[in-house]
Design a protein around this motif. Structure first.
Motif, short mmCIF file in Angstrom:
data_model
loop_
_atom_site.label_atom_id
_atom_site.label_comp_id
_atom_site.label_asym_id
_atom_site.label_seq_id
_atom_site.Cartn_x
_atom_site.Cartn_y
_atom_site.Cartn_z
N HIS A 140 0.83 -1.20 0.00
CA HIS A 140 0.00 0.00 0.00
C HIS A 140 0.86 1.26 0.00
CE1 HIS A 140 -2.72 -3.10 1.67
NE2 HIS A 140 -3.63 -2.48 0.94
N ALA A 141 1.97 1.21 0.78
CA ALA A 141 2.91 2.33 0.85
C ALA A 141 4.28 1.77 1.17
CB ALA A 141 2.46 3.33 1.92
N GLN A 142 5.29 2.59 1.01
CA GLN A 142 6.66 2.14 1.24
C GLN A 142 6.81 1.53 2.62
OE1 GLN A 142 9.51 5.29 1.15
NE2 GLN A 142 11.28 3.95 1.28
N GLY A 143 7.42 0.33 2.67
CA GLY A 143 7.59 -0.37 3.94
C GLY A 143 9.05 -0.55 4.28
N LYS A 144 9.33 -1.45 5.23
CA LYS A 144 10.71 -1.72 5.65
C LYS A 144 11.49 -2.34 4.50
CE LYS A 144 9.56 -4.15 9.30
NZ LYS A 144 9.69 -4.92 10.55
N GLY A 145 12.71 -1.87 4.31
CA GLY A 145 13.58 -2.40 3.27
C GLY A 145 14.20 -3.73 3.69
N PRO A 146 14.89 -4.42 2.76
CA PRO A 146 15.47 -5.74 3.08
C PRO A 146 16.56 -5.68 4.14
CG PRO A 146 16.24 -4.93 0.94
CD PRO A 146 15.14 -4.02 1.37
#
Length: 491
Positions: A140-146
């Motif tokens: 839905h929106a930018q989340g935690k990166g790898p």
């Protein structure tokens, strides 16, 4: 006339003309009606419906919202028109499937100018501590990166609503049991540098949660350092210093066990190197020259004097272990050569030449350089000597030393007979008269002149009564000198 085709009555030309005029009138009426309708639409005040036409709404056709000519009951809220499945939504942009889940009305974030120019604000209807991940899930929106730190904490415990970057986790709740390396591994968050001291302890044991530097390392933070100093103190892990360039070369000592720095630097506090004491902790009886030939740190170097000139090793040949270099209780070796192993074959004059060490005095009896000092002197001191006339050949050479110039070698007494004035004994040596089969050279007495020298004349040379031993003329002796015939006669 029967062979003619059947005759079709001819239509009057006026009929076609009347039909064309009628069609033209109908067209004009339609155009006029449409123009009238549009004029009416342009004059209609849509604001009276409670729904002002702004932005994109002002340019779309009426039937986009008023389908099938139905005006009454047209919804006025955004969601009714812009949600899939609703009657007006077939001609409009609808809510996408990956829209963030929200209960807010569309116009809180979207305007009528464009759906894409969202003016969403986290300060509107979003309370601190809410589950940011509900929207910020990467879909839905930018989340935690790898590479995000492994955490279950709410996003806003580290991040602000202004931007993701510059997140500052709250470390105030961390303690010595916190596994700092789970985040500070060099990928998720900054980790140990390549020059970090090689430890496996938790970061918190030494570092504060507010900054990596300065660390609070104090060798006592639960880290085992005894016997492991050299693990870190190699010079490769600043600020942990290593051995100085002028450190004593203890590693070059064969058979000496120096296991680690604290073999010598053992104050217990590990706060300073300055208390290092080598000889107090390590037993060394040889190989002194490994360290004591130069000016290494913290030791007494070989003196730059004539005694040590040319000396390249074997310090322990002169300096005995267990004492001091110089007469000082604070040193380790004593500057007194160990003479216990020397003997009559030792070339003492190599050192005792008056330059490196004390040599023969100017009034020393004149002996040949080939005669070793140990022939007469003992190793504990120059005097008293062990001279007994047996170390070297002295026969016929008494006068070499017994001149009175080389004490304690006594010379002739002042009343010694003037044997040198007698031709028969003029060239004689002391032992010509001072000989004794039993006494050897231990004593001048008994000295016997006539027993060893044949004299027939010149008696008056000695027998004057003025020399020790020979008797002179008695007071009643005949006055032979007054007789001319005997005046020149001998005794």
């Amino acid at each position: 006339m029967s062979d003619h085709l059947p005759h079709r009555p001819t239509q009057p030309a006026s009929l076609w003309r009347r039909l064309g005029v009628w069609l033209t009138l109908v067209g004009m009426l339609c155009v006029a009606g449409f123009a009238l309708a549009q004029t009416g639409a342009n004059k209609f005040d849509h604001l009276k419906t409670g729904f002002p036409l702004t932005g994109k709404h002002s340019t779309v056709r009426c039937e986009t919202c008023h389908t099938n000519g139905v005006f009454k009951g047209t919804p006025k809220d955004c969601r009714s028109c812009h949600s899939p499945g609703n009657r007006p939504s077939q001609n409009t942009v609808v809510l996408p499937a990956n829209h963030i889940p929200t209960t807010l009305t569309c116009d809180v974030c979207h305007g009528t100018q464009s759906f894409t120019s969202v003016r969403f604000s986290h300060t509107t209807g979003i309370s601190p501590g809410q589950a940011c991940a509900t929207c910020h899930d990467g879909s839905h929106a930018q989340g935690k990166g790898p590479n995000h730190v492994v955490t279950r904490a709410a996003c806003d415990s580290c991040h602000t609503t202004a931007r993701w970057d510059g997140a500052k986790p709250d470390h105030s709740g961390f303690n010595s049991s916190t596994n700092c390396a789970s985040c500070h591994n060099g990928a998720t968050a900054s980790g140990k540098s390549g020059s970090h001291i090689p430890v496996t302890a938790n970061c918190f044991s030494c570092h504060a949660t507010t900054s990596w530097k300065p660390s609070k390392w104090a060798h006592a933070n639960g880290i085992q350092v005894k016997g492991t100093c050299a693990t870190c103190h190699t010079g490769s892990y600043p600020p942990a210093d290593g051995k100085s360039t002028n450190h004593i070369p203890y590693a070059a000592l064969a058979g000496v066990n120096v296991s680690n720095c604290d073999s010598c630097h053992r104050s217990g506090t590990y706060s300073s190197w300055a208390d290092g004491k080598f000889h107090s902790n390590i037993t060394v009886t040889r190989q002194c020259e490994t360290c004591h030939l130069g000016s290494s740190f913290g030791l007494t170097a070989r003196p730059n004097d004539t005694q040590h000139a040319g000396v390249t090793g074997n310090c322990e040949g002169c300096h005995t272990a267990g004492s001091t270099w110089t007469p000082s209780a604070s040193a380790i070796f004593n500057g007194k050569p160990d003479h216990s192993g020397f003997n009559s074959a030792t070339a003492c004059s190599n050192c005792h030449n008056g330059i490196k060490a004390g040599g023969k005095s100017v009034n020393h009896i004149p002996v040949a350089d080939s005669v070793k000092c140990g022939s007469c002197h003992n190793v504990s001191g120059w005097t008293p000597t062990t001279w007994n006339h047996s170390q070297v050949t002295v026969k016929g050479s008494c006068t070499t030393c017994h001149t009175g110039a080389y004490p304690p070698a006594g010379g002739k007494p002042s009343d010694h007979i003037p044997y040198s004035n007698v031709s028969a004994s003029a060239g004689a040596n002391c032992d010509k008269c001072h000989t004794s089969a039993g006494s050897g050279y231990k004593s001048w007495n008994p000295g016997k002149f006539h027993a060893n020298i044949t004299v027939t004349t010149a008696c008056a040379t000695c027998h004057t009564g003025g020399y020790n031993g020979p008797h002179g003329k008695s007071a009643t002796h005949i006055p032979y000198a007054q007789v001319s015939a005997a005046a020149s006669a001998g005794c």
